[in-house]
Design a protein around this motif. Structure first.
Motif, PDB file in Angstrom:
ATOM      1  N   GLU A  95      62.101  55.035  35.392  1.00  9.23           N
ATOM      2  CA  GLU A  95      63.050  55.737  34.975  1.00  9.23           C
ATOM      3  C   GLU A  95      62.613  56.913  34.183  1.00  9.23           C
ATOM      4  O   GLU A  95      63.241  57.974  34.447  1.00  9.23           O
ATOM      5  CB  GLU A  95      63.990  54.762  33.874  1.00  9.23           C
ATOM      6  N   ARG A  96      61.669  56.923  33.520  1.00 12.24           N
ATOM      7  CA  ARG A  96      60.994  58.187  32.774  1.00 12.24           C
ATOM      8  C   ARG A  96      60.423  59.119  33.805  1.00 12.24           C
ATOM      9  O   ARG A  96      60.760  60.458  33.468  1.00 12.24           O
ATOM     10  CB  ARG A  96      59.910  57.534  31.748  1.00 12.24           C
ATOM     11  N   PHE A  97      59.985  58.697  35.039  1.00 16.16           N
ATOM     12  CA  PHE A  97      59.188  59.618  35.785  1.00 16.16           C
ATOM     13  C   PHE A  97      60.361  60.283  36.830  1.00 16.16           C
ATOM     14  O   PHE A  97      60.202  61.184  37.390  1.00 16.16           O
ATOM     15  CB  PHE A  97      58.080  58.993  36.513  1.00 16.16           C
ATOM     16  N   SER A  98      61.631  59.659  36.615  1.00 17.42           N
ATOM     17  CA  SER A  98      62.706  60.265  37.444  1.00 17.42           C
ATOM     18  C   SER A  98      63.534  61.454  36.733  1.00 17.42           C
ATOM     19  O   SER A  98      64.048  62.176  37.361  1.00 17.42           O
ATOM     20  CB  SER A  98      63.795  59.275  37.706  1.00 17.42           C
ATOM     21  N   LEU A  99      62.822  61.660  35.387  1.00 20.21           N
ATOM     22  CA  LEU A  99      63.230  63.162  34.644  1.00 20.21           C
ATOM     23  C   LEU A  99      62.422  64.142  34.853  1.00 20.21           C
ATOM     24  O   LEU A  99      61.173  63.961  35.291  1.00 20.21           O
ATOM     25  CB  LEU A  99      63.557  62.436  33.261  1.00 20.21           C
ATOM     26  N   SER A 100      62.770  65.206  34.480  1.00 21.02           N
ATOM     27  CA  SER A 100      61.884  66.297  34.613  1.00 21.02           C
ATOM     28  C   SER A 100      60.559  66.203  33.617  1.00 21.02           C
ATOM     29  O   SER A 100      60.551  65.527  32.620  1.00 21.02           O
ATOM     30  CB  SER A 100      62.657  67.712  34.156  1.00 21.02           C
ATOM     31  N   SER A 101      59.443  66.968  34.033  1.00 21.00           N
ATOM     32  CA  SER A 101      58.267  66.876  33.073  1.00 21.00           C
ATOM     33  C   SER A 101      58.546  67.526  31.978  1.00 21.00           C
ATOM     34  O   SER A 101      58.984  68.368  31.943  1.00 21.00           O
ATOM     35  CB  SER A 101      57.369  67.625  34.204  1.00 21.00           C
ATOM     36  N   ILE A 102      57.714  66.862  31.132  1.00 20.73           N
ATOM     37  CA  ILE A 102      57.601  67.790  29.679  1.00 20.73           C
ATOM     38  C   ILE A 102      56.469  68.503  29.539  1.00 20.73           C
ATOM     39  O   ILE A 102      56.424  69.710  29.151  1.00 20.73           O
ATOM     40  CB  ILE A 102      57.682  66.450  28.568  1.00 20.73           C
ATOM     41  N   GLU A 103      55.403  68.211  30.158  1.00 21.83           N
ATOM     42  CA  GLU A 103      54.162  69.231  30.043  1.00 21.83           C
ATOM     43  C   GLU A 103      54.449  70.332  31.241  1.00 21.83           C
ATOM     44  O   GLU A 103      55.082  70.240  32.414  1.00 21.83           O
ATOM     45  CB  GLU A 103      52.904  68.589  30.527  1.00 21.83           C
ATOM     46  N   ASP A 104      53.674  71.681  30.860  1.00 22.01           N
ATOM     47  CA  ASP A 104      53.989  72.694  31.725  1.00 22.01           C
ATOM     48  C   ASP A 104      53.310  72.361  32.868  1.00 22.01           C
ATOM     49  O   ASP A 104      53.995  73.198  33.819  1.00 22.01           O
ATOM     50  CB  ASP A 104      53.411  73.982  30.904  1.00 22.01           C
ATOM     51  N   ASN A 105      52.488  71.698  33.225  1.00 18.67           N
ATOM     52  CA  ASN A 105      51.824  71.799  34.487  1.00 18.67           C
ATOM     53  C   ASN A 105      52.566  70.722  35.535  1.00 18.67           C
ATOM     54  O   ASN A 105      52.059  70.726  36.780  1.00 18.67           O
ATOM     55  CB  ASN A 105      50.457  71.527  34.400  1.00 18.67           C
ATOM     56  N   ALA A 106      53.346  70.139  34.939  1.00 21.19           N
ATOM     57  CA  ALA A 106      54.336  69.235  35.725  1.00 21.19           C
ATOM     58  C   ALA A 106      53.853  67.901  36.449  1.00 21.19           C
ATOM     59  O   ALA A 106      54.364  67.729  37.367  1.00 21.19           O
ATOM     60  CB  ALA A 106      55.107  70.208  36.778  1.00 21.19           C
ATOM     61  N   LYS A 107      52.663  67.815  36.031  1.00 17.96           N
ATOM     62  CA  LYS A 107      51.738  66.721  36.469  1.00 17.96           C
ATOM     63  C   LYS A 107      52.313  65.338  35.833  1.00 17.96           C
ATOM     64  O   LYS A 107      51.989  65.393  34.743  1.00 17.96           O
ATOM     65  CB  LYS A 107      50.366  66.983  36.849  1.00 17.96           C
ATOM     66  N   LYS A 108      52.647  64.213  36.306  1.00 17.00           N
ATOM     67  CA  LYS A 108      53.019  63.171  35.907  1.00 17.00           C
ATOM     68  C   LYS A 108      52.024  61.942  36.164  1.00 17.00           C
ATOM     69  O   LYS A 108      51.424  62.012  37.488  1.00 17.00           O
ATOM     70  CB  LYS A 108      54.185  62.437  36.020  1.00 17.00           C
ATOM     71  N   ILE A 109      51.530  61.124  35.476  1.00 16.79           N
ATOM     72  CA  ILE A 109      50.219  60.253  35.880  1.00 16.79           C
ATOM     73  C   ILE A 109      50.569  59.039  35.224  1.00 16.79           C
ATOM     74  O   ILE A 109      50.939  58.745  33.852  1.00 16.79           O
ATOM     75  CB  ILE A 109      48.856  60.815  35.169  1.00 16.79           C
ATOM     76  N   TYR A 110      50.370  57.847  35.640  1.00 15.16           N
ATOM     77  CA  TYR A 110      50.644  56.620  35.270  1.00 15.16           C
ATOM     78  C   TYR A 110      49.198  55.708  35.635  1.00 15.16           C
ATOM     79  O   TYR A 110      48.645  55.755  36.626  1.00 15.16           O
ATOM     80  CB  TYR A 110      51.760  55.920  35.762  1.00 15.16           C
ATOM     81  N   ILE A 111      48.687  55.192  34.280  1.00 14.18           N
ATOM     82  CA  ILE A 111      47.548  54.086  34.761  1.00 14.18           C
ATOM     83  C   ILE A 111      48.185  52.709  34.460  1.00 14.18           C
ATOM     84  O   ILE A 111      48.987  52.323  33.425  1.00 14.18           O
ATOM     85  CB  ILE A 111      46.474  54.590  33.501  1.00 14.18           C
TER      86      ILE A 111
END
Length: 284
Positions: A95-111
Protein backbone atom coordinates in the motif's frame (compact mmCIF):
# COMPACT_ATOMS: atom_id res chain seq x y z
CA UNK A 1 31.23 -3.07 4.76
CA UNK A 2 32.97 -2.57 1.41
CA UNK A 3 36.15 -4.15 2.80
CA UNK A 4 34.20 -7.07 4.22
CA UNK A 5 32.35 -7.72 0.95
CA UNK A 6 35.43 -7.45 -1.24
CA UNK A 7 37.35 -9.81 1.05
CA UNK A 8 34.78 -12.39 2.14
CA UNK A 9 31.90 -12.01 -0.35
CA UNK A 10 33.90 -11.33 -3.48
CA UNK A 11 31.45 -12.95 -5.91
CA UNK A 12 28.60 -10.84 -4.55
CA UNK A 13 30.76 -7.73 -4.54
CA UNK A 14 31.89 -8.10 -8.16
CA UNK A 15 28.41 -9.06 -9.37
CA UNK A 16 26.79 -5.96 -7.90
CA UNK A 17 29.66 -3.66 -8.83
CA UNK A 18 29.45 -4.75 -12.47
CA UNK A 19 25.66 -4.46 -12.44
CA UNK A 20 25.87 -0.90 -11.13
CA UNK A 21 28.46 0.09 -13.70
CA UNK A 22 26.23 -1.25 -16.48
CA UNK A 23 23.24 0.50 -14.91
CA UNK A 24 21.38 -2.83 -14.78
CA UNK A 25 21.00 -3.42 -11.07
CA UNK A 26 18.88 -6.55 -10.31
CA UNK A 27 15.38 -5.67 -9.14
CA UNK A 28 15.04 -8.73 -6.92
CA UNK A 29 17.89 -10.27 -4.95
CA UNK A 30 17.84 -13.33 -2.70
CA UNK A 31 20.75 -13.34 -0.26
CA UNK A 32 21.26 -16.96 0.76
CA UNK A 33 23.44 -17.23 3.85
CA UNK A 34 24.14 -19.08 7.06
CA UNK A 35 23.10 -17.67 10.43
CA UNK A 36 26.58 -16.35 11.26
CA UNK A 37 26.81 -14.02 8.26
CA UNK A 38 25.74 -10.38 8.78
CA UNK A 39 23.16 -10.69 6.02
CA UNK A 40 20.83 -7.89 7.17
CA UNK A 41 23.73 -5.42 7.30
CA UNK A 42 24.76 -6.58 3.82
CA UNK A 43 21.20 -6.08 2.57
CA UNK A 44 21.17 -2.50 3.88
CA UNK A 45 24.51 -1.81 2.24
CA UNK A 46 23.13 -3.14 -1.05
CA UNK A 47 20.17 -0.77 -0.62
CA UNK A 48 22.61 2.13 -0.41
CA UNK A 49 24.29 0.76 -3.55
CA UNK A 50 20.97 0.93 -5.39
CA UNK A 51 20.38 4.59 -4.56
CA UNK A 52 23.98 5.69 -4.99
CA UNK A 53 24.75 8.12 -7.79
CA UNK A 54 28.25 6.59 -7.99
CA UNK A 55 29.52 3.09 -8.79
CA UNK A 56 29.66 2.30 -5.07
CA UNK A 57 28.02 3.66 -1.90
CA UNK A 58 29.63 6.72 -0.37
CA UNK A 59 28.95 8.90 2.67
CA UNK A 60 29.29 11.85 0.31
CA UNK A 61 26.05 10.74 -1.35
CA UNK A 62 23.03 12.03 0.59
CA UNK A 63 20.81 9.05 -0.30
CA UNK A 64 23.49 6.57 0.82
CA UNK A 65 23.97 8.47 4.04
CA UNK A 66 20.22 8.41 4.70
CA UNK A 67 20.10 4.63 4.34
CA UNK A 68 23.12 4.27 6.61
CA UNK A 69 21.41 6.43 9.23
CA UNK A 70 18.01 4.78 8.79
CA UNK A 71 16.31 7.94 7.49
CA UNK A 72 15.71 7.03 3.84
CA UNK A 73 11.93 7.38 3.59
CA UNK A 74 11.45 4.92 0.71
CA UNK A 75 13.20 1.98 2.40
CA UNK A 76 11.06 -0.56 4.24
CA UNK A 77 12.62 -3.33 6.33
CA UNK A 78 10.46 -6.25 7.43
CA UNK A 79 12.42 -8.31 9.95
CA UNK A 80 11.52 -11.94 10.55
CA UNK A 81 14.26 -12.53 13.12
CA UNK A 82 12.18 -11.98 16.23
CA UNK A 83 8.64 -12.63 15.00
CA UNK A 84 6.70 -14.20 12.15
CA UNK A 85 6.21 -12.08 9.04
CA UNK A 86 2.46 -11.84 8.43
CA UNK A 87 0.31 -10.97 5.45
CA UNK A 88 -0.68 -7.63 6.98
CA UNK A 89 2.92 -6.40 6.98
CA UNK A 90 3.33 -7.25 3.30
CA UNK A 91 0.02 -5.59 2.42
CA UNK A 92 0.99 -2.47 4.37
CA UNK A 93 4.25 -2.33 2.43
CA UNK A 94 2.45 -2.74 -0.90
CA UNK A 95 0.00 0.00 0.00
CA UNK A 96 2.81 2.39 0.86
CA UNK A 97 4.68 1.61 -2.36
CA UNK A 98 1.55 2.31 -4.39
CA UNK A 99 1.98 5.96 -3.42
CA UNK A 100 4.42 8.42 -4.96
CA UNK A 101 8.06 8.32 -3.87
CA UNK A 102 9.12 10.61 -1.07
CA UNK A 103 12.80 10.66 -1.97
CA UNK A 104 14.03 12.70 -4.94
CA UNK A 105 15.61 9.75 -6.76
CA UNK A 106 12.23 7.92 -6.85
CA UNK A 107 13.79 4.56 -5.93
CA UNK A 108 11.82 2.43 -3.49
CA UNK A 109 13.45 -0.52 -1.75
CA UNK A 110 12.17 -3.19 0.56
CA UNK A 111 14.19 -5.68 2.57
CA UNK A 112 12.50 -8.82 3.83
CA UNK A 113 14.87 -10.38 6.33
CA UNK A 114 14.50 -14.15 6.83
CA UNK A 115 11.69 -14.89 4.39
CA UNK A 116 11.49 -18.43 5.78
CA UNK A 117 9.78 -16.93 8.84
CA UNK A 118 6.85 -15.62 6.79
CA UNK A 119 3.39 -17.18 6.74
CA UNK A 120 2.12 -18.78 3.54
CA UNK A 121 -0.35 -15.92 3.13
CA UNK A 122 2.45 -13.35 3.42
CA UNK A 123 4.60 -15.22 0.88
CA UNK A 124 1.70 -15.44 -1.58
CA UNK A 125 1.09 -11.68 -1.32
CA UNK A 126 4.77 -11.02 -1.91
CA UNK A 127 4.88 -13.43 -4.84
CA UNK A 128 2.18 -11.49 -6.69
CA UNK A 129 4.24 -8.35 -6.21
CA UNK A 130 7.42 -10.00 -7.52
CA UNK A 131 5.60 -11.30 -10.60
CA UNK A 132 4.83 -7.76 -11.79
CA UNK A 133 7.88 -5.70 -10.79
CA UNK A 134 7.87 -1.93 -11.05
CA UNK A 135 11.09 -0.57 -12.51
CA UNK A 136 11.53 1.82 -9.58
CA UNK A 137 10.99 -0.81 -6.87
CA UNK A 138 13.79 -3.10 -5.68
CA UNK A 139 13.49 -6.19 -3.50
CA UNK A 140 16.23 -7.59 -1.26
CA UNK A 141 15.18 -10.86 0.38
CA UNK A 142 17.34 -12.77 2.84
CA UNK A 143 17.28 -16.34 4.08
CA UNK A 144 19.32 -18.56 6.37
CA UNK A 145 17.54 -21.69 5.12
CA UNK A 146 16.96 -21.61 1.37
CA UNK A 147 15.35 -25.05 1.51
CA UNK A 148 12.38 -23.43 3.26
CA UNK A 149 11.93 -20.77 0.57
CA UNK A 150 9.33 -21.38 -2.14
CA UNK A 151 10.93 -22.23 -5.51
CA UNK A 152 8.68 -19.60 -7.11
CA UNK A 153 10.27 -16.93 -4.91
CA UNK A 154 13.77 -18.18 -5.74
CA UNK A 155 13.03 -18.25 -9.48
CA UNK A 156 12.06 -14.56 -9.48
CA UNK A 157 15.24 -13.40 -7.76
CA UNK A 158 18.93 -13.34 -8.50
CA UNK A 159 20.06 -15.96 -5.99
CA UNK A 160 23.39 -15.04 -4.37
CA UNK A 161 25.08 -17.41 -1.95
CA UNK A 162 26.99 -15.68 0.86
CA UNK A 163 30.02 -17.51 2.22
CA UNK A 164 31.25 -17.51 5.78
CA UNK A 165 34.66 -16.04 6.60
CA UNK A 166 37.10 -18.71 7.80
CA UNK A 167 37.41 -19.14 11.54
CA UNK A 168 41.19 -18.81 11.35
CA UNK A 169 41.04 -15.39 9.70
CA UNK A 170 38.37 -14.15 12.08
CA UNK A 171 40.33 -15.25 15.16
CA UNK A 172 43.45 -13.43 13.95
CA UNK A 173 41.46 -10.24 13.27
CA UNK A 174 39.60 -10.50 16.56
CA UNK A 175 42.77 -10.86 18.62
CA UNK A 176 44.11 -7.72 16.92
CA UNK A 177 41.09 -5.92 18.40
CA UNK A 178 42.29 -6.81 21.91
CA UNK A 179 39.91 -9.71 22.52
CA UNK A 180 41.42 -12.73 24.26
CA UNK A 181 42.29 -15.92 22.39
CA UNK A 182 39.65 -17.80 24.38
CA UNK A 183 36.85 -15.41 23.52
CA UNK A 184 38.06 -15.03 19.94
CA UNK A 185 37.85 -18.79 19.39
CA UNK A 186 34.44 -19.07 21.03
CA UNK A 187 32.88 -16.09 19.25
CA UNK A 188 34.34 -16.95 15.83
CA UNK A 189 32.62 -20.32 16.07
CA UNK A 190 29.15 -18.82 15.58
CA UNK A 191 29.77 -15.34 14.18
CA UNK A 192 30.84 -14.90 10.58
CA UNK A 193 32.21 -11.36 10.65
CA UNK A 194 34.39 -9.18 12.84
CA UNK A 195 31.55 -6.70 13.37
CA UNK A 196 29.25 -9.43 14.71
CA UNK A 197 32.01 -10.72 17.00
CA UNK A 198 32.71 -7.26 18.43
CA UNK A 199 29.00 -6.58 18.89
CA UNK A 200 28.52 -9.85 20.76
CA UNK A 201 31.67 -9.43 22.87
CA UNK A 202 30.72 -5.90 23.93
CA UNK A 203 27.29 -7.08 25.05
CA UNK A 204 27.47 -7.87 28.77
CA UNK A 205 25.16 -10.84 28.21
CA UNK A 206 27.95 -12.75 26.48
CA UNK A 207 30.22 -12.93 29.56
CA UNK A 208 27.27 -13.72 31.81
CA UNK A 209 26.06 -16.57 29.61
CA UNK A 210 29.57 -17.95 29.11
CA UNK A 211 30.04 -18.05 32.90
CA UNK A 212 26.71 -19.85 33.26
CA UNK A 213 27.85 -22.53 30.81
CA UNK A 214 30.96 -23.16 32.95
CA UNK A 215 28.90 -23.17 36.15
CA UNK A 216 26.48 -25.67 34.65
CA UNK A 217 29.40 -27.95 33.80
CA UNK A 218 30.64 -27.66 37.40
CA UNK A 219 27.19 -28.65 38.66
CA UNK A 220 27.36 -31.73 36.45
CA UNK A 221 30.87 -32.63 37.70
CA UNK A 222 29.67 -32.38 41.30
CA UNK A 223 26.69 -34.60 40.55
CA UNK A 224 24.13 -31.90 41.26
CA UNK A 225 20.72 -31.58 39.61
CA UNK A 226 21.35 -29.68 36.36
CA UNK A 227 17.64 -29.23 35.73
CA UNK A 228 17.27 -27.42 39.05
CA UNK A 229 20.30 -25.25 38.24
CA UNK A 230 18.81 -24.39 34.86
CA UNK A 231 15.47 -23.42 36.39
CA UNK A 232 16.98 -21.34 39.20
CA UNK A 233 20.16 -19.85 37.75
CA UNK A 234 19.73 -19.85 33.98
CA UNK A 235 16.03 -19.34 33.22
CA UNK A 236 15.98 -15.61 34.04
CA UNK A 237 18.80 -14.95 31.58
CA UNK A 238 17.44 -16.98 28.66
CA UNK A 239 13.79 -15.93 28.73
CA UNK A 240 14.60 -13.63 25.82
CA UNK A 241 14.78 -15.47 22.48
CA UNK A 242 18.07 -13.87 21.45
CA UNK A 243 19.70 -14.59 24.82
CA UNK A 244 18.57 -18.20 24.62
CA UNK A 245 20.07 -18.52 21.12
CA UNK A 246 23.37 -17.06 22.33
CA UNK A 247 23.41 -19.41 25.34
CA UNK A 248 22.91 -22.42 23.05
CA UNK A 249 25.65 -21.21 20.71
CA UNK A 250 28.15 -20.94 23.58
CA UNK A 251 27.04 -24.27 25.02
CA UNK A 252 27.47 -25.96 21.64
CA UNK A 253 31.06 -24.67 21.34
CA UNK A 254 31.83 -25.77 24.90
CA UNK A 255 30.44 -29.29 24.47
CA UNK A 256 31.99 -29.78 21.04
CA UNK A 257 35.42 -28.85 22.32
CA UNK A 258 35.01 -31.12 25.33
CA UNK A 259 34.05 -34.03 23.08
CA UNK A 260 36.91 -33.63 20.62
CA UNK A 261 39.42 -32.77 23.34
CA UNK A 262 40.45 -29.33 22.18
CA UNK A 263 39.70 -27.46 25.37
CA UNK A 264 42.23 -27.48 28.18
CA UNK A 265 40.53 -27.21 31.57
CA UNK A 266 42.30 -26.12 34.74
CA UNK A 267 40.68 -28.09 37.53
CA UNK A 268 40.54 -27.23 41.21
CA UNK A 269 41.37 -30.77 42.27
CA UNK A 270 39.87 -30.56 45.74
CA UNK A 271 36.61 -29.08 44.58
CA UNK A 272 36.53 -30.89 41.21
CA UNK A 273 35.56 -27.65 39.51
CA UNK A 274 36.49 -25.91 36.32
CA UNK A 275 38.01 -22.66 37.57
CA UNK A 276 38.44 -21.27 34.09
CA UNK A 277 37.74 -22.17 30.51
CA UNK A 278 40.87 -21.98 28.40
CA UNK A 279 40.88 -22.95 24.75
CA UNK A 280 44.14 -24.03 23.17
CA UNK A 281 44.95 -22.35 19.85
CA UNK A 282 43.53 -25.00 17.57
CA UNK A 283 41.07 -24.42 14.74
CA UNK A 284 38.39 -26.91 13.78
Amino acid sequence: MKEYLSKYQNVLYKTLLNSKKRNKFPQALLLNSSKDVPVLEIAKYIASWIVSSNDEPSDDDLSCLKIKNGTYADLIVINGKDQTIKKGEIEKMLERFSLSSIEDNAKKIYIIHLIEHATNEAVNSLLKFLEEPNEDIYAIITTENVNNVLPTIISRCLNLRLTRASKQELVVETIKKGISLEDSLVLASFNGSLNLIEECYNDTKYITLKDLVVEMFNEYVEGNNILYFAQVEISEYVSNKNNFRLFLDILEVFLLDVIIGKVSFIFNISARKVSTWKTIPSMH
